[in-house]
Design a protein around this motif. Structure first.
Motif, PDB file in Angstrom:
ATOM      1  N   ILE A  34       1.442  11.913  16.525  1.00 55.13           N
ATOM      2  CA  ILE A  34       1.065  11.383  15.872  1.00 55.13           C
ATOM      3  C   ILE A  34      -0.893  10.967  15.575  1.00 55.13           C
ATOM      4  CG2 ILE A  34       0.301   8.754  14.853  1.00 55.13           C
ATOM      5  CD1 ILE A  34       2.953   8.287  16.321  1.00 55.13           C
ATOM      6  N   ALA A  35      -1.142  11.805  16.793  1.00 60.36           N
ATOM      7  CA  ALA A  35      -3.554  11.451  16.931  1.00 60.36           C
ATOM      8  C   ALA A  35      -3.894  12.677  15.962  1.00 60.36           C
ATOM      9  CB  ALA A  35      -3.322  11.454  18.843  1.00 60.36           C
ATOM     10  N   GLY A  37      -2.189  14.716  14.338  1.00 58.42           N
ATOM     11  CA  GLY A  37      -1.785  14.572  12.624  1.00 58.42           C
ATOM     12  C   GLY A  37      -2.857  13.630  11.621  1.00 58.42           C
ATOM     13  N   THR A  38      -2.811  12.042  12.297  1.00 57.53           N
ATOM     14  CA  THR A  38      -4.231  11.247  11.627  1.00 57.53           C
ATOM     15  C   THR A  38      -5.354  12.053  11.871  1.00 57.53           C
ATOM     16  OG1 THR A  38      -2.995   9.147  12.448  1.00 57.53           O
ATOM     17  CG2 THR A  38      -5.311   9.296  12.152  1.00 57.53           C
ATOM     18  N   LEU A  39      -5.807  13.024  12.681  1.00 52.25           N
ATOM     19  CA  LEU A  39      -7.336  13.687  12.908  1.00 52.25           C
ATOM     20  C   LEU A  39      -7.251  15.048  12.112  1.00 52.25           C
ATOM     21  CD1 LEU A  39      -9.684  14.571  14.126  1.00 52.25           C
ATOM     22  CD2 LEU A  39      -8.527  16.497  16.231  1.00 52.25           C
ATOM     23  N   LEU A  41      -5.388  15.083   9.288  1.00 54.64           N
ATOM     24  CA  LEU A  41      -6.058  13.927   7.540  1.00 54.64           C
ATOM     25  C   LEU A  41      -7.556  14.042   7.650  1.00 54.64           C
ATOM     26  CD1 LEU A  41      -2.550  12.092   7.173  1.00 54.64           C
ATOM     27  CD2 LEU A  41      -3.096  14.191   6.353  1.00 54.64           C
ATOM     28  N   LEU A  42      -7.899  13.418   8.443  1.00 56.65           N
ATOM     29  CA  LEU A  42      -9.184  12.941   8.577  1.00 56.65           C
ATOM     30  C   LEU A  42     -10.340  14.166   8.305  1.00 56.65           C
ATOM     31  CD1 LEU A  42      -9.534  10.330  11.172  1.00 56.65           C
ATOM     32  CD2 LEU A  42      -9.858  10.021   9.108  1.00 56.65           C
ATOM     33  N   LEU A  48      -5.740  13.413   2.377  1.00 57.83           N
ATOM     34  CA  LEU A  48      -5.481  12.332   2.970  1.00 57.83           C
ATOM     35  C   LEU A  48      -5.353  11.568   1.612  1.00 57.83           C
ATOM     36  CD1 LEU A  48      -5.078   9.961   4.874  1.00 57.83           C
ATOM     37  CD2 LEU A  48      -7.734   9.823   5.176  1.00 57.83           C
ATOM     38  N   ARG A  52      -2.712   9.400   0.509  1.00 66.11           N
ATOM     39  CA  ARG A  52      -3.132   7.595  -0.098  1.00 66.11           C
ATOM     40  C   ARG A  52      -2.069   7.325  -1.591  1.00 66.11           C
ATOM     41  NH1 ARG A  52      -8.447   7.287   2.757  1.00 66.11           N
ATOM     42  NH2 ARG A  52      -7.928   6.057   4.800  1.00 66.11           N
TER      43      ARG A  52
END
Length: 146
Positions: A34-35, A37-39, A41-42, A48, A52
């Protein structure tokens, strides 16, 4: 699951080992995915934005992020029967080390393997792996885009 295991004949040491495995495999990998994957996408704002704008990409995004990040790098397997792989004979019972991170960046399988592309997944019809070594003809796997 762990509660159910306490009613078995496993020793305290074995139960502790199972608990450690569950935490490592279930919690640690999920939290890190999760961490990371978030990074990812950022770091890839275009991807990202695409996610969205089209939430239906979520399933493919998960698969692509798992491929792109490959947080569990190796696996060890034993051959169940003699098999030839790219000209090399692997005999029944021999151990094979799988490098998932290398496989997930294989340019023969993934065009632009070092690129994060949330729209990646479906294959062209001629790339569908067919089951031709059986009495029943079919496909080995079929990836589709809806």
């Amino acid at each position: 699951m762990f509660s159910d295991l306490t009613g078995t004949n496993l020793s305290d040491e074995e139960l502790a080992g199972v608990g450690t495995l569950l935490l490592g495999a279930g919690l640690d990998t999920t939290a890190n995915m999760i961490a990371l994957g978030t990074l990812a996408l950022l770091r890839h704002p275009g991807q990202l934005t695409a996610l969205r704008e089209d939430p239906a990409l979520a399933d493919r995004a998960v698969e692509e992020l798992l491929r792109y990040l490959t947080i569990a790098h190796i696996g060890i397997r034993a051959a169940l029967r003699d098999v030839e792989l790219h000209g090399h004979l692997i005999r029944k019972g021999e151990t094979v080390v799988l490098a998932a991170n290398a496989a997930n960046r294989d340019p023969a399988r993934f065009p632009g393997p070092d690129t994060l592309d949330l729209k990646r997944l479906a294959v062209r019809p001629e790339e569908v792996p067919m089951r031709t070594d059986s009495n029943i003809y079919g496909v080995r796997a079929l990836q589709v885009t809806f």
